[in-house]
Design a protein around this motif. Structure first.
Motif, PDB file in Angstrom:
ATOM      1  N   ALA A   3       3.820  32.188  42.307  1.00  0.00           N
ATOM      2  CA  ALA A   3       4.989  32.645  43.061  1.00  0.00           C
ATOM      3  C   ALA A   3       4.659  32.837  44.537  1.00  0.00           C
ATOM      4  CB  ALA A   3       5.535  33.940  42.457  1.00  0.00           C
ATOM      5  N   SER A   4       3.483  33.369  44.832  1.00  0.00           N
ATOM      6  CA  SER A   4       3.077  33.583  46.230  1.00  0.00           C
ATOM      7  C   SER A   4       2.938  32.258  46.973  1.00  0.00           C
ATOM      8  CB  SER A   4       1.746  34.336  46.297  1.00  0.00           C
ATOM      9  OG  SER A   4       1.877  35.628  45.786  1.00  0.00           O
ATOM     10  N   ARG A   5       2.310  31.286  46.340  1.00  0.00           N
ATOM     11  CA  ARG A   5       2.135  29.974  46.975  1.00  0.00           C
ATOM     12  C   ARG A   5       3.489  29.295  47.172  1.00  0.00           C
ATOM     13  NH1 ARG A   5      -1.473  26.173  44.047  1.00  0.00           N
ATOM     14  NH2 ARG A   5      -1.625  25.114  46.045  1.00  0.00           N
ATOM     15  N   TYR A   6       4.385  29.471  46.202  1.00  0.00           N
ATOM     16  CA  TYR A   6       5.699  28.852  46.312  1.00  0.00           C
ATOM     17  C   TYR A   6       6.517  29.511  47.421  1.00  0.00           C
ATOM     18  CZ  TYR A   6      10.414  27.438  45.500  1.00  0.00           C
ATOM     19  OH  TYR A   6      11.687  26.952  45.701  1.00  0.00           O
ATOM     20  N   ALA A   7       6.605  30.836  47.410  1.00  0.00           N
ATOM     21  CA  ALA A   7       7.465  31.552  48.352  1.00  0.00           C
ATOM     22  C   ALA A   7       6.833  31.733  49.729  1.00  0.00           C
ATOM     23  CB  ALA A   7       7.831  32.922  47.782  1.00  0.00           C
ATOM     24  N   ARG A   8       5.502  31.709  49.787  1.00  0.00           N
ATOM     25  CA  ARG A   8       4.761  31.963  51.036  1.00  0.00           C
ATOM     26  C   ARG A   8       5.168  33.290  51.665  1.00  0.00           C
ATOM     27  NH1 ARG A   8       0.350  29.121  50.327  1.00  0.00           N
ATOM     28  NH2 ARG A   8       0.754  26.905  50.071  1.00  0.00           N
ATOM     29  N   THR A   9       5.301  34.287  50.778  1.00  0.00           N
ATOM     30  CA  THR A   9       5.559  35.658  51.204  1.00  0.00           C
ATOM     31  C   THR A   9       4.935  36.585  50.169  1.00  0.00           C
ATOM     32  OG1 THR A   9       7.277  37.184  51.989  1.00  0.00           O
ATOM     33  CG2 THR A   9       7.789  35.917  50.004  1.00  0.00           C
ATOM     34  N   THR A  10       4.945  37.862  50.441  1.00  0.00           N
ATOM     35  CA  THR A  10       4.436  38.838  49.487  1.00  0.00           C
ATOM     36  C   THR A  10       5.329  38.839  48.250  1.00  0.00           C
ATOM     37  OG1 THR A  10       3.598  40.206  51.275  1.00  0.00           O
ATOM     38  CG2 THR A  10       3.933  41.297  49.161  1.00  0.00           C
ATOM     39  N   VAL A  11       4.714  38.888  47.082  1.00  0.00           N
ATOM     40  CA  VAL A  11       5.485  38.984  45.838  1.00  0.00           C
ATOM     41  C   VAL A  11       4.908  40.098  44.971  1.00  0.00           C
ATOM     42  CG1 VAL A  11       6.102  36.536  45.864  1.00  0.00           C
ATOM     43  CG2 VAL A  11       4.174  37.292  44.513  1.00  0.00           C
ATOM     44  N   VAL A  12       5.749  40.636  44.119  1.00  0.00           N
ATOM     45  CA  VAL A  12       5.327  41.637  43.137  1.00  0.00           C
ATOM     46  C   VAL A  12       5.911  41.258  41.782  1.00  0.00           C
ATOM     47  CG1 VAL A  12       5.099  43.549  44.779  1.00  0.00           C
ATOM     48  CG2 VAL A  12       7.304  43.134  43.667  1.00  0.00           C
ATOM     49  N   THR A  13       5.293  41.771  40.747  1.00  0.00           N
ATOM     50  CA  THR A  13       5.777  41.547  39.394  1.00  0.00           C
ATOM     51  C   THR A  13       6.917  42.519  39.108  1.00  0.00           C
ATOM     52  OG1 THR A  13       3.537  40.947  38.712  1.00  0.00           O
ATOM     53  CG2 THR A  13       5.118  41.470  36.958  1.00  0.00           C
ATOM     54  N   ALA A  14       8.060  41.996  38.693  1.00  0.00           N
ATOM     55  CA  ALA A  14       9.180  42.839  38.301  1.00  0.00           C
ATOM     56  C   ALA A  14       9.104  43.146  36.809  1.00  0.00           C
ATOM     57  CB  ALA A  14      10.509  42.175  38.635  1.00  0.00           C
ATOM     58  N   ARG A  15       8.734  42.120  36.020  1.00  0.00           N
ATOM     59  CA  ARG A  15       8.603  42.340  34.576  1.00  0.00           C
ATOM     60  C   ARG A  15       7.906  41.151  33.927  1.00  0.00           C
ATOM     61  NH1 ARG A  15      14.091  41.894  35.125  1.00  0.00           N
ATOM     62  NH2 ARG A  15      14.938  39.903  34.482  1.00  0.00           N
ATOM     63  N   SER A  16       7.390  41.450  32.766  1.00  0.00           N
ATOM     64  CA  SER A  16       6.896  40.380  31.893  1.00  0.00           C
ATOM     65  C   SER A  16       7.773  40.417  30.657  1.00  0.00           C
ATOM     66  CB  SER A  16       5.422  40.570  31.544  1.00  0.00           C
ATOM     67  OG  SER A  16       5.225  41.785  30.860  1.00  0.00           O
ATOM     68  N   GLU A  17       8.076  39.239  30.153  1.00  0.00           N
ATOM     69  CA  GLU A  17       8.987  39.136  29.014  1.00  0.00           C
ATOM     70  C   GLU A  17       8.381  38.223  27.963  1.00  0.00           C
ATOM     71  OE1 GLU A  17      12.333  37.256  30.838  1.00  0.00           O
ATOM     72  OE2 GLU A  17      13.148  39.147  31.576  1.00  0.00           O
ATOM     73  N   GLN A  18       8.680  38.466  26.744  1.00  0.00           N
ATOM     74  CA  GLN A  18       8.389  37.554  25.647  1.00  0.00           C
ATOM     75  C   GLN A  18       7.007  36.921  25.761  1.00  0.00           C
ATOM     76  OE1 GLN A  18      10.629  37.235  23.083  1.00  0.00           O
ATOM     77  NE2 GLN A  18       9.033  36.104  22.016  1.00  0.00           N
ATOM     78  N   VAL A  19       5.981  37.744  25.620  1.00  0.00           N
ATOM     79  CA  VAL A  19       4.622  37.218  25.575  1.00  0.00           C
ATOM     80  C   VAL A  19       4.251  37.056  24.105  1.00  0.00           C
ATOM     81  CG1 VAL A  19       2.209  37.630  26.158  1.00  0.00           C
ATOM     82  CG2 VAL A  19       4.008  38.285  27.778  1.00  0.00           C
ATOM     83  N   ASP A  20       3.939  35.830  23.731  1.00  0.00           N
ATOM     84  CA  ASP A  20       3.608  35.513  22.343  1.00  0.00           C
ATOM     85  C   ASP A  20       2.136  35.161  22.241  1.00  0.00           C
ATOM     86  OD1 ASP A  20       6.287  35.741  21.349  1.00  0.00           O
ATOM     87  OD2 ASP A  20       6.717  33.806  22.286  1.00  0.00           O
ATOM     88  N   PHE A  21       1.400  35.943  21.449  1.00  0.00           N
ATOM     89  CA  PHE A  21      -0.007  35.682  21.171  1.00  0.00           C
ATOM     90  C   PHE A  21      -0.063  34.913  19.849  1.00  0.00           C
ATOM     91  CE2 PHE A  21       0.131  39.495  23.759  1.00  0.00           C
ATOM     92  CZ  PHE A  21      -0.863  39.267  24.691  1.00  0.00           C
ATOM     93  N   ASN A  22      -0.250  33.595  19.929  1.00  0.00           N
ATOM     94  CA  ASN A  22      -0.171  32.747  18.740  1.00  0.00           C
ATOM     95  C   ASN A  22      -1.522  32.460  18.095  1.00  0.00           C
ATOM     96  OD1 ASN A  22       2.670  32.434  18.922  1.00  0.00           O
ATOM     97  ND2 ASN A  22       2.343  31.018  20.604  1.00  0.00           N
ATOM     98  N   GLN A  23      -2.579  32.413  18.874  1.00  0.00           N
ATOM     99  CA  GLN A  23      -3.912  32.101  18.374  1.00  0.00           C
ATOM    100  C   GLN A  23      -4.911  33.049  19.019  1.00  0.00           C
ATOM    101  OE1 GLN A  23      -4.858  29.444  16.296  1.00  0.00           O
ATOM    102  NE2 GLN A  23      -2.708  28.969  15.996  1.00  0.00           N
ATOM    103  N   PRO A  24      -5.952  33.452  18.310  1.00  0.00           N
ATOM    104  CA  PRO A  24      -6.973  34.291  18.949  1.00  0.00           C
ATOM    105  C   PRO A  24      -7.796  33.473  19.947  1.00  0.00           C
ATOM    106  CG  PRO A  24      -7.626  33.726  16.716  1.00  0.00           C
ATOM    107  CD  PRO A  24      -6.236  33.197  16.899  1.00  0.00           C
ATOM    108  N   ILE A  25      -8.303  34.156  20.945  1.00  0.00           N
ATOM    109  CA  ILE A  25      -9.175  33.559  21.951  1.00  0.00           C
ATOM    110  C   ILE A  25     -10.539  34.193  21.755  1.00  0.00           C
ATOM    111  CG2 ILE A  25      -9.590  33.283  24.421  1.00  0.00           C
ATOM    112  CD1 ILE A  25      -6.494  33.560  24.771  1.00  0.00           C
TER     113      ILE A  25
END
Length: 138
Positions: free
Chosen positions: A48-70
């Motif tokens: 997001a920072s590289r795309y916007a070329r401005t300061t960015v912050v995380t507003a939220r994370s959604e729907q994180v699916d852990f399907n396989q162990p690492i």
């Protein structure tokens, strides 16, 4: 370079590589979920920072699916891609792919969606650049 050329050249993707060492794992020898989330958030921030070329912050994370162990010793590639842009928000899809360095086997293990907000120098939400179809397909 013109402003239009700058807009067309905006990167929408970031790729980060990490090795899973023992201090990243739980008692089962698999990556802590919180560590995976931190790496995913970091890659979403960079994309997001590289795309916007401005300061960015995380507003939220959604729907994180852990399907396989690492597993300890795996190489982890975290791929983040800006897929949608609102006024100040940027939706970033993130995938975590593991690679066994000895066999080369790769597996998609985790997927998530993050919303990042572009900020002006005073820390207020600001306009993010529009995502054009040509940029989105890169």
């Amino acid at each position: 370079m013109t402003e239009l050329a700058n807009a067309e050249a905006r990167p929408v993707e970031a790729r980060l590589l990490h090795m899973v060492f023992p201090d990243h794992t739980n008692h089962l020898g698999t990556l802590f979920g919180g560590q995976a989330l931190a790496w995913m958030d970091m890659s979403a921030f960079i994309a997001a920072s590289r795309y916007a070329r401005t300061t960015v912050v995380t507003a939220r994370s959604e729907q994180v699916d852990f399907n396989q162990p690492i597993h300890k010793g795996d190489l982890v590639e975290v791929v983040a891609r800006v897929v949608k842009v609102g006024r100040s928000s940027m939706n970033v899809d993130v995938e975590v792919i593991t690679e066994n360095l000895l066999t080369g086997e790769r597996k998609l293990c985790t997927r998530g969606h993050f919303v990042m907000i572009a900020l002006d120098p005073l820390g207020r939400p600001t306009q993010a650049p529009p995502l054009t179809p040509a940029i989105a397909q890169d």
